[in-house]
Design an enzyme around this catalytic site. Structure first.
Site, PDB file in Angstrom:
ATOM      1  N   GLU A  53      -6.943   6.551  15.439  1.00 40.40           N
ATOM      2  CA  GLU A  53      -5.768   6.751  16.314  1.00 40.40           C
ATOM      3  C   GLU A  53      -5.978   5.993  17.622  1.00 40.40           C
ATOM      4  OE1 GLU A  53      -5.038  10.952  16.623  1.00 40.40           O
ATOM      5  OE2 GLU A  53      -4.403  11.093  14.536  1.00 40.40           O
ATOM      6  N   THR A 226       9.481  -4.871   7.548  1.00 37.91           N
ATOM      7  CA  THR A 226       8.471  -4.424   6.599  1.00 37.91           C
ATOM      8  C   THR A 226       7.564  -5.623   6.348  1.00 37.91           C
ATOM      9  OG1 THR A 226       9.922  -5.007   4.775  1.00 37.91           O
ATOM     10  CG2 THR A 226       9.895  -2.695   5.423  1.00 37.91           C
ATOM     11  N   LYS A 229       8.194  -7.493   1.643  1.00 37.18           N
ATOM     12  CA  LYS A 229       9.333  -8.075   0.930  1.00 37.18           C
ATOM     13  C   LYS A 229       9.097  -9.588   0.862  1.00 37.18           C
ATOM     14  CE  LYS A 229      12.532  -4.298   1.986  1.00 37.18           C
ATOM     15  NZ  LYS A 229      12.054  -3.466   3.113  1.00 37.18           N
ATOM     16  N   ARG A 235       2.582  -2.908   1.277  1.00 33.97           N
ATOM     17  CA  ARG A 235       3.706  -2.077   1.695  1.00 33.97           C
ATOM     18  C   ARG A 235       3.435  -1.547   3.098  1.00 33.97           C
ATOM     19  NH1 ARG A 235       7.893  -0.151  -1.016  1.00 33.97           N
ATOM     20  NH2 ARG A 235       7.145  -1.584  -2.583  1.00 33.97           N
TER      21      ARG A 235
HETATM   22  N1  DSN Z   1      14.673   0.144   0.064  1.00 29.94           N
HETATM   23  C1  DSN Z   1      14.651  -1.141   0.679  1.00 29.94           C
HETATM   24  C2  DSN Z   1      15.491  -2.123  -0.086  1.00 29.94           C
HETATM   25  O1  DSN Z   1      15.450  -2.065  -1.287  1.00 29.94           O
HETATM   26  O2  DSN Z   1      16.162  -2.954   0.491  1.00 29.94           O
HETATM   27  C3  DSN Z   1      15.051  -1.061   2.064  1.00 29.94           C
HETATM   28  O3  DSN Z   1      14.295  -0.079   2.681  1.00 29.94           O
END
Ligand code: DSN
Length: 442
Positions: A53, A226, A229, A235
């Site tokens: 932390e 995020t 992606k 993640r």
């Molecule tokens: N669940 C994600 C998506 O599929 O776009 C966004 O948080």
């Protein structure tokens, strides 16, 4: 024998089946990707054991000298990747990152103006079932219904909404929008009404990092993302500030002392919304950001866009309605109403043929979110796997065969076998890649 297989065969079996599913099927969920073996390896390390932390050099626990090194690498690489002054890599997810942004800049009841979930927005941008809509007064803008701007966000409409609502914060960013944003113009709108401009670039971070889409960092007060992606990391979430000047709220989060935006956000992340950061994930973020700094990452992102455009064009050629008429990024949204199918039906039919997609609301949808009239398709995962425009066009042909004959089990079975053959020529994870040889062998 592998420890997991020996100790817990049920969990072992579930993991092995999921690895097989990823290896054997076509993955078109726009928010998913396949991480590298190095990223996988960093996640599966004893760094998960460490409480840390606080921030590097200022922890509430002893023994943090080596996780500090990992977090510093992640922060420095993220700053370099996005040209950011300040970054916090600790949010466990995009939703957690967004939660910290609300906590830093908004009081309960303050007004937010965000993109409507039904028009491609995100739950955390004010949906009434999410904390953002429950704790704050959420208002929305959307895409145009008709005319030359159909399916696109018109900035004049956003300006009108902003002037009418007078929000404390404007959110920009989407989960299902295939066009780019003019962040400079959006900042002008925010300034006109005295609002904070928050950009959530979760879907497009990899395309932004490589300069293929407009860069929000010079214009937004704060940016969230995020990391899993288009960015192709583990993640998780992250918050960035392009120009870390005094906080736009003018006073510190709870303390009353002036702070920079970054300092205020650091307090909002911890102790505001998280406890211990996930140090194994932060190490994996550092690895992924290191990968994203390589020239090959830009070539990958160029291919992501090329493939998404090939997919959208192939659907249009086959008479499908592609929302906004195409794509500038990694995804396209197909409106299935003219084909007499719902999104729910299409998702299930394609799933039987091992083509994974998600049902999705289309703008001005008349179906519920559980049914929907559309599907959302993304290119990042299969591009990682090596697919090019030819393979994406072939996949559209396979999807069309399934969707054109919803009653034909034979068609789905034939397509499933073709999917399997196509995937075999573009191998994904080898046993040694997943670090669990017994999983693949078993
Ligand atoms: N669940 C994600 C998506 O599929 O776009 C966004 O948080």
């Amino acid at each position: 024998m592998h420890a997991l297989q020996q100790q817990d065969p049920e969990v072992f079996a579930a993991i092995r089946r999921e690895i097989d599913r990823q290896n054997d099927g076509i993955e078109l969920i726009a928010s998913e990707n396949f991480v590298s073996p190095a990223v996988l390896q960093a996640m599966g390390t004893p760094l998960t054991n460490k409480y840390a932390e606080g921030l590097p050099g200022k922890r509430y626990y002893g023994g943090c000298q080596f996780v500090d090194q990992a977090e510093d690498l992640a922060r420095d690489r993220a700053k370099q990747l996005f040209g950011a002054d300040w970054v916090n890599v600790q949010p466990h997810s995009g939703a957690t990152a967004n939660h910290a942004i609300y906590l830093a800049f908004m009081q309960p009841g303050d007004r937010l103006l965000g993109l409507d979930l039904a028009h491609g927005g995100h739950l955390t941008h004010g949906s009434p079932v999410n904390f953002s809509g429950l704790l704050y007064e959420a208002h929305f803008y959307g895409v145009e219904k008709d005319g030359a701007m159909a399916g696109r966000i018109d900035l004049d409409t956003v300006r009108e909404r902003a002037q009418a609502v007078q929000p404390r914060m404007i959110s920009v960013g989407a989960s299902a929008y295939s066009r780019d944003f003019d962040y400079r113009a959006l900042r002008r709108i925010a300034d006109e009404v005295g609002a904070i401009l928050w950009v959530d670039m979760a879907h497009t971070a990899g395309l932004i990092a490589t300069g293929l889409l407009n860069d929000p960092l010079p214009h937004a007060h704060v940016v969230s993302t995020t990391t899993h992606k288009t960015l192709r990391g583990p993640r998780g979430g992250m918050i960035l500030v392009g120009n870390d000047v005094e906080s736009p709220t003018g006073a510190a989060f709870r303390s009353g002392k002036p702070k920079t935006t970054g300092q205020q956000l650091d307090s909002a992340v911890f102790p505001g919304v998280i406890g211990g950061p996930l140090m194994h994930i932060i190490a994996a973020k550092a690895v992924a950001f290191g990968e994203a700094l390589q020239p090959s990452f830009k070539a990958y992102q160029e291919r992501v866009i090329e493939n998404a455009q090939a997919m959208a064009e192939a659907f249009i050629e086959r008479g499908y309605d592609v929302v906004s008429g195409g794509t500038d990024n990694h995804l396209c949204l197909i409106d299935l109403r003219s084909k007499g199918l719902t999104g729910k039906q299409a998702e299930a039919l394609l799933g039987e043929a091992e083509i994974t997609v998600n049902k999705n609301m289309v703008p001005y949808d008349t179906e519920s979110p559980f049914v929907t009239s559309g599907i959302r398709l993304g290119s990042p995962a299969m591009t990682t796997r090596g697919f090019g425009p030819d393979e994406f066009r072939e996949v559209v042909g396979l999807m069309d065969r399934v969707l054109a004959k919803p009653d034909s089990d034979v068609t789905r079975e034939t397509v499933r076998r073709e999917v399997f053959a196509l995937c075999e020529t573009f191998p994904l994870y080898q046993p040694e890649d997943v670090g669990l040889d017994a999983l693949a062998a078993g």
